[in-house]
Design a protein around this motif. Sequence first.
Motif, PDB file in Angstrom:
ATOM      1  N   LEU A  51      31.082   5.193 -23.967  1.00  0.00           N
ATOM      2  CA  LEU A  51      30.424   6.572 -24.194  1.00  0.00           C
ATOM      3  C   LEU A  51      29.358   5.758 -25.410  1.00  0.00           C
ATOM      4  O   LEU A  51      29.574   4.870 -25.759  1.00  0.00           O
ATOM      5  CB  LEU A  51      31.084   7.358 -24.938  1.00  0.00           C
ATOM      6  CG  LEU A  51      32.276   7.286 -25.982  1.00  0.00           C
ATOM      7  CD1 LEU A  51      31.786   7.089 -27.362  1.00  0.00           C
ATOM      8  CD2 LEU A  51      33.340   8.440 -25.965  1.00  0.00           C
ATOM      9  N   ALA A  52      28.435   6.699 -25.704  1.00  0.00           N
ATOM     10  CA  ALA A  52      27.556   6.325 -26.911  1.00  0.00           C
ATOM     11  C   ALA A  52      27.634   7.668 -27.932  1.00  0.00           C
ATOM     12  O   ALA A  52      27.737   8.909 -27.548  1.00  0.00           O
ATOM     13  CB  ALA A  52      26.041   6.503 -26.579  1.00  0.00           C
ATOM     14  N   VAL A  53      27.697   7.470 -29.256  1.00  0.00           N
ATOM     15  CA  VAL A  53      28.121   8.676 -30.186  1.00  0.00           C
ATOM     16  C   VAL A  53      27.117   8.349 -31.234  1.00  0.00           C
ATOM     17  O   VAL A  53      26.602   7.372 -31.722  1.00  0.00           O
ATOM     18  CB  VAL A  53      29.347   8.482 -30.727  1.00  0.00           C
ATOM     19  CG1 VAL A  53      29.795   6.998 -31.255  1.00  0.00           C
ATOM     20  CG2 VAL A  53      29.770   9.445 -31.787  1.00  0.00           C
ATOM     21  N   PHE A  54      26.529   9.702 -31.790  1.00  0.00           N
ATOM     22  CA  PHE A  54      25.525   9.662 -32.839  1.00  0.00           C
ATOM     23  C   PHE A  54      25.899  10.634 -33.653  1.00  0.00           C
ATOM     24  O   PHE A  54      25.901  12.030 -33.361  1.00  0.00           O
ATOM     25  CB  PHE A  54      24.087   9.943 -31.949  1.00  0.00           C
ATOM     26  CG  PHE A  54      23.803   9.076 -31.056  1.00  0.00           C
ATOM     27  CD1 PHE A  54      22.818   7.982 -31.458  1.00  0.00           C
ATOM     28  CD2 PHE A  54      23.928   9.070 -29.742  1.00  0.00           C
ATOM     29  CE1 PHE A  54      22.437   6.892 -30.539  1.00  0.00           C
ATOM     30  CE2 PHE A  54      23.679   8.330 -28.783  1.00  0.00           C
ATOM     31  CZ  PHE A  54      22.748   7.068 -29.190  1.00  0.00           C
ATOM     32  N   ALA A 212      28.869  15.127 -33.861  1.00  0.00           N
ATOM     33  CA  ALA A 212      28.567  14.068 -33.386  1.00  0.00           C
ATOM     34  C   ALA A 212      27.991  14.383 -31.819  1.00  0.00           C
ATOM     35  O   ALA A 212      28.445  15.536 -31.337  1.00  0.00           O
ATOM     36  CB  ALA A 212      29.654  13.108 -33.032  1.00  0.00           C
ATOM     37  N   VAL A 213      26.848  13.708 -31.512  1.00  0.00           N
ATOM     38  CA  VAL A 213      26.605  14.128 -30.101  1.00  0.00           C
ATOM     39  C   VAL A 213      27.220  12.733 -29.439  1.00  0.00           C
ATOM     40  O   VAL A 213      26.985  11.717 -29.622  1.00  0.00           O
ATOM     41  CB  VAL A 213      24.919  13.992 -30.090  1.00  0.00           C
ATOM     42  CG1 VAL A 213      24.406  14.173 -28.607  1.00  0.00           C
ATOM     43  CG2 VAL A 213      24.192  14.911 -30.739  1.00  0.00           C
ATOM     44  N   ILE A 214      27.967  13.201 -28.461  1.00  0.00           N
ATOM     45  CA  ILE A 214      28.376  12.002 -27.603  1.00  0.00           C
ATOM     46  C   ILE A 214      28.007  12.124 -26.204  1.00  0.00           C
ATOM     47  O   ILE A 214      27.897  13.157 -25.271  1.00  0.00           O
ATOM     48  CB  ILE A 214      30.050  12.257 -27.330  1.00  0.00           C
ATOM     49  CG1 ILE A 214      30.550  12.132 -28.955  1.00  0.00           C
ATOM     50  CG2 ILE A 214      30.620  11.415 -26.497  1.00  0.00           C
ATOM     51  CD1 ILE A 214      32.104  12.596 -28.930  1.00  0.00           C
ATOM     52  N   PHE A 215      27.459  10.896 -25.621  1.00  0.00           N
ATOM     53  CA  PHE A 215      26.910  10.952 -24.299  1.00  0.00           C
ATOM     54  C   PHE A 215      27.963  10.209 -23.423  1.00  0.00           C
ATOM     55  O   PHE A 215      28.296   9.049 -23.759  1.00  0.00           O
ATOM     56  CB  PHE A 215      25.597  10.213 -24.290  1.00  0.00           C
ATOM     57  CG  PHE A 215      24.696  11.064 -24.760  1.00  0.00           C
ATOM     58  CD1 PHE A 215      23.869  12.119 -24.073  1.00  0.00           C
ATOM     59  CD2 PHE A 215      24.193  10.672 -25.993  1.00  0.00           C
ATOM     60  CE1 PHE A 215      22.955  12.692 -24.639  1.00  0.00           C
ATOM     61  CE2 PHE A 215      23.087  11.296 -26.636  1.00  0.00           C
ATOM     62  CZ  PHE A 215      22.627  12.479 -25.887  1.00  0.00           C
ATOM     63  N   PHE A 216      28.651  10.875 -22.350  1.00  0.00           N
ATOM     64  CA  PHE A 216      29.457  10.032 -21.409  1.00  0.00           C
ATOM     65  C   PHE A 216      28.484   9.346 -20.345  1.00  0.00           C
ATOM     66  O   PHE A 216      29.118   8.278 -19.899  1.00  0.00           O
ATOM     67  CB  PHE A 216      30.382  11.202 -20.517  1.00  0.00           C
ATOM     68  CG  PHE A 216      31.299  11.878 -21.759  1.00  0.00           C
ATOM     69  CD1 PHE A 216      32.199  11.225 -22.575  1.00  0.00           C
ATOM     70  CD2 PHE A 216      30.876  13.086 -22.071  1.00  0.00           C
ATOM     71  CE1 PHE A 216      32.758  11.697 -23.505  1.00  0.00           C
ATOM     72  CE2 PHE A 216      31.594  13.728 -22.971  1.00  0.00           C
ATOM     73  CZ  PHE A 216      32.775  13.279 -23.691  1.00  0.00           C
TER      74      PHE A 216
END
Length: 341
Positions: A51-54, A212-216
Amino acid sequence: MNFASDNIAGVHPRIMEALQSANAGFSPSYGADDLTASLEARLKDIFETDLAVFPVATGSAANCLALSALSPPWGAIYCHDHAHIFDDECCGPEFYTGGAKLYPVEAEHGRLTVEGLRAGLGRFKAGFDHHPQPAAISLTQCTEWGAVYPVDRIAALSDLAHAHGCRVHMDGARFANALASLDVSPAEMTWKAGVDALSFGATKNGAMAAEAVIFFDTDLAKDFIYRRKRAGHLFSKMRFLSAQLLAYLEDDLWLENARHANRAAARLHDGLARLNSVAFAAPVEANELFVALPEDTAALLREAGASFHTMSKDGRDVSRLVTSFATGDDEVDRFIGICGG
């Protein structure tokens, strides 16, 4: 008797300690620090996937920026008409997407229905240049009316959305409360059920200011670094956001806090349910209650120092009672006692 919101609770001591620890010495800026790298690794482990986390500081930023990555300016974003993005973010989603249209569809207690979403998706014709183009759906977990989406409902809505070329966003301001309520894994409630992007909330559940914004689907995150910077949420001292989130996740503090809040809500529900004078306007599935109180009872409660909000639901006034990780049994029992329990 503080039931106005879970936002009014303070910072959990373990998170405050983590902030104090992060304050020692020097650290690289703008997210190049070890804490932020550790946070990404921890979330990959918790969600059992890449995933990507911001990290960002507010839930509104998480929601609006996530949706800006899912919808073009000419897109339609489907939600319900009491969703936070629709009612409470001051046109932030429209601003950050460059003009996407928020389109409310049928819901029960804030949960979108498959039938309602299908009707909404049929409202605008794909490829017709006079219409906004279906782009995304947004599910709030838990909903603004205290209900929780079961995993099979999330999956059914996601399948329908994806079949129409839409991405799926989850507003998880109370994500931990929903997870504790369902007793499923984070993976089962998100990407395994078709969620593409998650606004992962911590502030309502013990953090100071950390979401946090998490993109799967990591392809969706390819230009998110620019979106976050342009929005003013690339913190130079990012380690202080990451430190909060790491402490929040450590030893399942986030779930411990959520379970406490949910138990307090259940205790409040059970006490009020014994009273003939109190009616519930929504199911109690996590840490929010919506109850119709007699006017004289509400006045007595406020005179005694109770704090809660009143709002309209289905044409009648109801009181919203929200419990938190800091809610004590004594304040719950006192509230019930004043109501006549």
